[in-house]
Write an enzyme that holds these catalytic residues in place. Sequence first.
Site, PDB file in Angstrom:
ATOM      1  CG  LEU A 186      -1.948  -1.151   1.292  1.00  0.00           C
ATOM      2  CD1 LEU A 186      -2.761  -0.945   2.387  1.00  0.00           C
ATOM      3  CD2 LEU A 186      -2.942  -1.079   0.115  1.00  0.00           C
ATOM      4  NE  ARG A 187       7.196   0.849   2.399  1.00  0.00           N
ATOM      5  CZ  ARG A 187       7.718  -0.357   2.634  1.00  0.00           C
ATOM      6  NH1 ARG A 187       7.674  -1.066   1.511  1.00  0.00           N
ATOM      7  NH2 ARG A 187       8.135  -0.735   3.861  1.00  0.00           N
ATOM      8  N   GLY A 188       2.211   2.626  -2.380  1.00  0.00           N
ATOM      9  CA  GLY A 188       2.099   3.567  -3.546  1.00  0.00           C
ATOM     10  C   GLY A 188       0.818   4.173  -3.300  1.00  0.00           C
TER      11      GLY A 188
END
Length: 426
Positions: free
Chosen positions: A315-317
Site C-alpha cells: 500500500l506504499r504506492g
Amino acid sequence: MQSLQGQRALTAVRPCRQRRALLVRASTAVTAKPTTKKPAFPFVRIQGQEEMKLALLLNVVDPNIGGVLIMGDRGTAKSVAVRALVDLLPEIDVVPDDPFNSSPTDVKLMGPDVLERWKKGERLPSTRARTPLVELPLGATEDRICGTIDIEKALTQGVKAYEPGLLAKANRGILYVDEVNLLDDGLVDVVLDSSASGVNTVEREGISILHPARFIMIGSGNPAEGELRPQLLDRFGMSVNVATLQDSKQRTQLVLDRMAYEADPDAFAASIAADQKKLTDQLEAARNRLKSVRIKDDIQVLISDICSRLDVDGLRGDIVINRAAKALVAFEGRSEVTVADVERIIPSCLNHRLRKDPLDPIDNGTKVQILFKRMTDPEVIKREEEMARRKAEAEAKAKASGGSAAGANRAAGAKAGAWGGLPGRK
C-alpha cells in the site's frame, strides 16, 4: 643493574609523554580562521529536468513522502540539484553544540543528552542553524553510518559513551547517497529503515541507544552501472528518470550560467537572490498550508483502483500518491486536490514499483500514464463502455441462438441437456 636500566627506560619514556600532551594542548588552543562557504549553484537556474525538480520540492513540502530516487546518465545535474536544494530550506532552531541537531522545544526531535536535560527541567538554549546536508560516501561502514558505542568507557565508567554517525548528523536535514545503486544493499536497507521510522537504534554488546533520525532521503545513480533490488526501490517515495537536455536553448543557457557561476560564485548567487528568496517563501507557505489541503473520496478510490489494476505490491504506492498530490496542491497555493494533480505526480510515485519486463518496449511510467488516461478521460470511458455493451450483446445473442438451435434438434420428450444425436440427423 636491572633497576638502573629500568630507571633509564622510564626517563626515556617521560619526555615522549610530555611532548604528546603538549601537542594535544597546542592543537586545541589553535583557533580556526573563519572561512566563507562557497555557495551552491542556484536551484532556480537549473534548466529543464522539471520532473526531478518537482519531486525534490514536494519532498521538502512533505518529508513524509519518503524521499526521491534519481536515476539517469552522468552529467544531468542530479547532484547539483540536491546540493542546491539545501539553500531553499529555512533555518532551524537547534540546541548549541548538540550532534543530533536537537530541537529545543519538540521532544520527538531531541537527542538522548538533550532529552535528559529537558526531563530534569533545565531551560534549553537555542540558536539558529542551516538545514544540514549530509553526503554518504560509498566506502562508509555501518558503524560510521549508525554510530558506535565506546565499550571501554561503558565498562570502566558505567556510562553510555556514544559516538554519533551520519544518521545523527542528518537529523532534521537531508541525507544524500550518490551512486546509491553501488552501495551495499545491507547499508541501504539500514538507512531506509531509519528514514521510514524516524529513529536510529544502535545496539552493541548489550547496550542500546536510540536517537531521532528524521531526514529526507535522496539517492541518485546511473542505471548503466546496476539496478537496485525491488525491495529497496519500493522504500523510496518517488522515483524519476532524467536524461541529457536536448533543447539547444536550454543547453546554451545552462552552459552560460555555469560559466558565470564558476567565474564568481558569490556574484552569480547574489544576482538571482530574489528568485531564490521567492521560491523559499513559497516552500515555507506550502508547508504551513499542507494540513488544510483536502482530497475527495472519489479521487482516493481512483488512486487505489489504479494501483490495484497495475498489481502494485503493498500500500506504499497508494499512500505516497495521496501525500504527493496534497503537497503539490499546497505548493501551488490551492486547497483541494483534482484529478489533474494526481495525473502529474502518479508516474513518479509508481514507475519504480511495477514489475519490469526486459522485453517490453514501453517503460513503466508510460504504462501508468496510459492506464490513468483510460480511467479518467470521458471520451475513452464512453468508448470502452460502448465496446463492453456491444460485446455483452453479442455474447447474449450467440447464447440465445445456440440455445434455440439445440432446442430444435432435441428429440420430443428428451430431457434438457440430453444428447440429441449427430449433427444433421433427425
